[in-house]
Design a protein around this motif. Structure first.
Motif, PDB file in Angstrom:
ATOM      1  N   PHE A  93       1.776   5.049   1.774  1.00 50.66           N
ATOM      2  CA  PHE A  93       3.031   5.594   1.256  1.00 50.66           C
ATOM      3  C   PHE A  93       4.012   4.462   0.915  1.00 50.66           C
ATOM      4  O   PHE A  93       4.835   4.610   0.004  1.00 50.66           O
ATOM      5  CB  PHE A  93       3.658   6.546   2.265  1.00 50.66           C
ATOM      6  N   ALA A  94       3.923   3.361   1.639  1.00 50.84           N
ATOM      7  CA  ALA A  94       4.820   2.236   1.393  1.00 50.84           C
ATOM      8  C   ALA A  94       4.368   1.387   0.209  1.00 50.84           C
ATOM      9  O   ALA A  94       5.146   0.570  -0.303  1.00 50.84           O
ATOM     10  CB  ALA A  94       4.918   1.364   2.644  1.00 50.84           C
ATOM     11  N   PHE A  95       3.143   1.585  -0.233  1.00 48.55           N
ATOM     12  CA  PHE A  95       2.578   0.715  -1.273  1.00 48.55           C
ATOM     13  C   PHE A  95       3.379   0.757  -2.562  1.00 48.55           C
ATOM     14  O   PHE A  95       3.612  -0.272  -3.200  1.00 48.55           O
ATOM     15  CB  PHE A  95       1.126   1.118  -1.549  1.00 48.55           C
ATOM     16  N   GLY A  96       3.810   1.970  -2.964  1.00 50.81           N
ATOM     17  CA  GLY A  96       4.571   2.103  -4.204  1.00 50.81           C
ATOM     18  C   GLY A  96       5.858   1.307  -4.177  1.00 50.81           C
ATOM     19  O   GLY A  96       6.223   0.652  -5.159  1.00 50.81           O
ATOM     20  N   ILE A 102       6.670  -7.400  -5.072  1.00 52.09           N
ATOM     21  CA  ILE A 102       5.773  -8.532  -4.866  1.00 52.09           C
ATOM     22  C   ILE A 102       4.968  -8.806  -6.136  1.00 52.09           C
ATOM     23  O   ILE A 102       4.963  -8.011  -7.074  1.00 52.09           O
ATOM     24  CB  ILE A 102       4.805  -8.268  -3.688  1.00 52.09           C
ATOM     25  N   SER A 103       4.303  -9.943  -6.149  1.00 56.67           N
ATOM     26  CA  SER A 103       3.495 -10.328  -7.300  1.00 56.67           C
ATOM     27  C   SER A 103       2.179  -9.551  -7.287  1.00 56.67           C
ATOM     28  O   SER A 103       1.836  -8.868  -6.314  1.00 56.67           O
ATOM     29  CB  SER A 103       3.201 -11.827  -7.247  1.00 56.67           C
ATOM     30  N   GLN A 108      -2.514  -7.410  -4.368  1.00 61.10           N
ATOM     31  CA  GLN A 108      -3.958  -7.418  -4.099  1.00 61.10           C
ATOM     32  C   GLN A 108      -4.229  -7.704  -2.622  1.00 61.10           C
ATOM     33  O   GLN A 108      -5.086  -7.064  -1.995  1.00 61.10           O
ATOM     34  CB  GLN A 108      -4.630  -8.471  -4.973  1.00 61.10           C
ATOM     35  N   LEU A 109      -3.496  -8.646  -2.050  1.00 60.95           N
ATOM     36  CA  LEU A 109      -3.641  -8.964  -0.631  1.00 60.95           C
ATOM     37  C   LEU A 109      -3.249  -7.762   0.227  1.00 60.95           C
ATOM     38  O   LEU A 109      -3.901  -7.461   1.234  1.00 60.95           O
ATOM     39  CB  LEU A 109      -2.771 -10.180  -0.286  1.00 60.95           C
ATOM     40  N   TYR A 110      -2.199  -7.062  -0.173  1.00 63.43           N
ATOM     41  CA  TYR A 110      -1.752  -5.865   0.548  1.00 63.43           C
ATOM     42  C   TYR A 110      -2.858  -4.802   0.521  1.00 63.43           C
ATOM     43  O   TYR A 110      -3.134  -4.160   1.543  1.00 63.43           O
ATOM     44  CB  TYR A 110      -0.480  -5.330  -0.108  1.00 63.43           C
ATOM     45  N   PHE A 111      -3.485  -4.624  -0.627  1.00 63.42           N
ATOM     46  CA  PHE A 111      -4.564  -3.650  -0.755  1.00 63.42           C
ATOM     47  C   PHE A 111      -5.730  -3.999   0.166  1.00 63.42           C
ATOM     48  O   PHE A 111      -6.290  -3.120   0.845  1.00 63.42           O
ATOM     49  CB  PHE A 111      -5.026  -3.581  -2.211  1.00 63.42           C
ATOM     50  N   ILE A 232      -4.413  -2.709  -9.657  1.00 62.39           N
ATOM     51  CA  ILE A 232      -4.518  -2.601  -8.197  1.00 62.39           C
ATOM     52  C   ILE A 232      -4.179  -1.183  -7.743  1.00 62.39           C
ATOM     53  O   ILE A 232      -4.844  -0.619  -6.870  1.00 62.39           O
ATOM     54  CB  ILE A 232      -3.595  -3.631  -7.520  1.00 62.39           C
ATOM     55  N   MET A 233      -3.148  -0.597  -8.345  1.00 62.04           N
ATOM     56  CA  MET A 233      -2.798   0.785  -8.018  1.00 62.04           C
ATOM     57  C   MET A 233      -3.933   1.735  -8.409  1.00 62.04           C
ATOM     58  O   MET A 233      -4.263   2.673  -7.674  1.00 62.04           O
ATOM     59  CB  MET A 233      -1.513   1.184  -8.731  1.00 62.04           C
ATOM     60  N   GLY A 234      -4.546   1.484  -9.561  1.00 64.16           N
ATOM     61  CA  GLY A 234      -5.687   2.301  -9.977  1.00 64.16           C
ATOM     62  C   GLY A 234      -6.856   2.167  -9.015  1.00 64.16           C
ATOM     63  O   GLY A 234      -7.509   3.153  -8.668  1.00 64.16           O
TER      64      GLY A 234
END
Length: 257
Positions: A93-96, A102-103, A108-111, A232-234
Motif C-alpha cells: 500500500f505504501a509503494f504508490g 525515489i528513483s 526496483q530495490l524496494y520491489f 516496476i509498478m507493472g
C-alpha cells in the motif's frame, strides 16, 4: 503530393516500428523484474522454512517427526506472526506513495525487498502443504498465468472496463475472508478460493493489457525515468496476480501434511 504522402507514410511506419521494438523491450523488462521478484520470494520462503522446521525433537511438535525450532516458534506462533503477516500488506500500500519520491533504481530495490518479505510471510505454506504439491501447484499457476497474460497482450478486445469490477471483487473477497476468519466454514473457504482464482485470472489479463497500453500512450514522451518506474509498478501488479492465484489454487491442489 505523392512524394509527400510517401515520406509521411514512411515516417509513420518507422515510428510504429520504433514503438513496437520499444514495447517488446519494455514488456521483457516487466516480465524480467517480475521473474526476479518470484525467485527472491521462492528462495526466501524455502530458506526461512528450513530454519523454522526441524526433524530433531523440540518442545514444539507440529506433526509426525516434524518440529518447530525456536526461530520457527517465534515466527509462526508468537505475536511476531502478525507483523510477518501484515508487513507485506503495509509495504504494497505504501509503494504508490514511495514511488513518486525515489528513483527507478530505488523503486526496483524496494520491489525486491518487498518480494523477500513476501517470501518470509509465505514460508508457512511449507508447514501446511507437501513440497511436491507446492511445486505442482506452482507449475499449474505458471502455465495458467502465461496463457492469460499472453491473451491479455495479444487480444484486440478492449478489457479496460474489467478493472473496476475486478477491484470490487478483490474488496469483496477480502471482506469474505475476514468474515470467514470467525466463521471457519469450509464451504465458504472453498467458495472464496474458487472466486479468488477467477478474479486474479481476470486481473492477469487486465493488468497485462494495461501495461501494454500505458507504454504505447507514453512512449512518444521520451520520459525514460517515468517508464522505468511504470515497468516496476507493472511487474508488481503481475507479481501480485501470480502470488494470489497460486495461493488460491493451492487450497484446491495442495496436499496437506
Amino acid at each position: 503530393m505523392a512524394d509527400y504522402e510517401t515520406i509521411r507514410t514512411g515516417r509513420i511506419g518507422a515510428r510504429t516500428l520504433q514503438i513496437d521494438e520499444g514495447l517488446r523491450a519494455y514488456m521483457n523488462k516487466v516480465y524480467g523484474l517480475m521473474s526476479v521478484g518470484m525467485l527472491i520470494t521462492g528462495a526466501a520462503a524455502w530458506a526461512v522454512s528450513g530454519l523454522a522446521m526441524s526433524t530433531v525433537p523440540t518442545d514444539y511438535q507440529i506433526g509426525a517427526g516434524r518440529y518447530l525450532t525456536d526461530f520457527g516458534y517465534a515466527l509462526y506462533a508468537s505475536p511476531i506472526k502478525w507483523l510477518v503477516m501484515l508487513a507485506p500488506l503495509i509495504m504494497v500500500f505504501a509503494f504508490g506513495a514511495v514511488l513518486n519520491r525515489i528513483s527507478a533504481a530505488g523503486a526496483q530495490l524496494y520491489f525486491y525487498a518487498y518480494a523477500a518479505l513476501m517470501g518470509l510471510s509465505l514460508s508457512s505454506i511449507f508447514l501446511v502443504f507437501t513440497g511436491m504439491s507446492i511445486a505442482q501447484t506452482f507449475l499449474v499457476t505458471a502455465i495458467a498465468f502465461a496463457g492469460l497474460s499472453l491473451w491479455g497482450y495479444t487480444t484486440k478486445r478492449d478489457i479496460s472496463g474489467w478493472g473496476s469490477f475486478l477491484i470490487m471483487g478483490v474488496i469483496g473477497l477480502l471482506v469474505a475472508m475476514i468474515v470467514n476468519w470467525f466463521l471457519a466454514s469450509e464451504a465458504v473457504a472453498f467458495a472464496i478460493s474458487a472466486i479468488g482464482v477467477l478474479i486474479f485470472a481476470g486481473l492477469t489479463a487486465y493488468d497485462t493489457q494495461n501495461i501494454k497500453n500505458t507504454y504505447i500512450a507514453h512512449a512518444s514522451h521520451g520520459d525514460s525515468e517515468w517508464l522505468g518506474k511504470a515497468a516496476i509498478m507493472g511487474a508488481l501488479n503481475l507479481y501480485l496476480d501470480f502470488i494470489n492465484m497460486f495461493m488460491f489454487l493451492l487450497q484446491f491442489l495442495g496436499n496437506r501434511e
